[in-house]
Design an enzyme around this catalytic site. Structure first.
Site, mmCIF file in Angstrom:
data_model
loop_
_atom_site.group_PDB
_atom_site.id
_atom_site.type_symbol
_atom_site.label_atom_id
_atom_site.label_comp_id
_atom_site.label_asym_id
_atom_site.label_seq_id
_atom_site.Cartn_x
_atom_site.Cartn_y
_atom_site.Cartn_z
ATOM 1 N N CYS A 56 0.673 -1.246 -0.114
ATOM 2 C CA CYS A 56 0.103 -0.059 0.007
ATOM 3 C C CYS A 56 0.947 1.329 0.052
ATOM 4 O O CYS A 56 2.058 1.282 0.655
ATOM 5 C CB CYS A 56 -0.847 -0.120 1.295
ATOM 6 S SG CYS A 56 -2.398 -1.190 1.048
ATOM 7 N N GLU A 58 0.374 3.889 1.624
ATOM 8 C CA GLU A 58 0.580 4.606 2.944
ATOM 9 C C GLU A 58 1.797 3.834 3.616
ATOM 10 O O GLU A 58 2.553 4.317 4.323
ATOM 11 C CB GLU A 58 -0.710 4.129 4.023
ATOM 12 C CG GLU A 58 -1.896 4.912 3.393
ATOM 13 C CD GLU A 58 -2.807 3.808 2.519
ATOM 14 O OE1 GLU A 58 -4.059 4.323 2.754
ATOM 15 O OE2 GLU A 58 -2.244 3.481 1.977
ATOM 16 N N CYS A 97 -6.916 0.941 4.214
ATOM 17 C CA CYS A 97 -7.506 -0.301 4.661
ATOM 18 C C CYS A 97 -7.069 -0.718 6.106
ATOM 19 O O CYS A 97 -6.385 0.019 6.804
ATOM 20 C CB CYS A 97 -6.932 -1.405 3.663
ATOM 21 S SG CYS A 97 -5.113 -1.931 3.825
ATOM 22 N N CYS A 100 -3.258 -0.983 6.800
ATOM 23 C CA CYS A 100 -2.461 0.494 6.850
ATOM 24 C C CYS A 100 -3.259 1.160 7.960
ATOM 25 O O CYS A 100 -2.136 1.704 8.956
ATOM 26 C CB CYS A 100 -2.990 1.367 5.590
ATOM 27 S SG CYS A 100 -2.135 0.575 4.299
#
Length: 136
Positions: A56, A58, A97, A100
């Site tokens: 991801c 992030e 998500c 994250c």
């Protein structure tokens, strides 16, 4: 909590990063984080054919900031670039998500996350998005 000009700038940084680096099937999420020192870092996610290998945006942006010696995070935001086949082609703020959320809270329990609710942006502390997190 409502956003200030610095928060809107952070959204713009995330949007410009994914606009510049978007590749269909490779990068469709961008993220930006502002540290408590005021520095801003941005990154895109890494898509992989085998989904569990994907990383991801992030996570990448936090790693990028940490690799530069930063450890105190103020605010983070993620944005999604639409697929070329979609009618609506505006880049939108998206919620992190669950993985994250865990990662953000592990590295910055007081970090704010920018979200879009209906037609406005808000920001919340990560612990509001991940209540009653386990402790070590």
């Amino acid at each position: 909590m409502l956003l200030d000009q610095e928060d809107f700038h952070l959204i713009d940084v995330a949007k410009s990063t994914i606009e510049r680096l978007y590749i269909d099937g490779k990068h469709h999420i961008g993220a930006a984080v502002r540290t408590k020192s005021g520095k801003i870092y941005s990154a895109v996610h890494l898509e992989a054919y085998i989904g569990r290998v994907s990383v991801c945006a992030e996570a990448i942006v936090l790693g990028k900031a940490i690799s530069e010696g930063e450890s105190d995070f103020d605010t983070i935001v993620a944005v999604r670039h639409p697929d070329p086949s979609q009618d609506h082609q505006e880049i939108e703020v998206v919620s992190p998500c669950g993985i994250c959320r865990e990662l953000i809270s592990d590295y910055g329990k007081d970090t704010y996350v920018i979200l879009k609710r209906e037609d406005k942006y808000i920001k919340m502390k990560i612990n509001e998005l991940l209540p009653e997190k386990y402790t070590r």
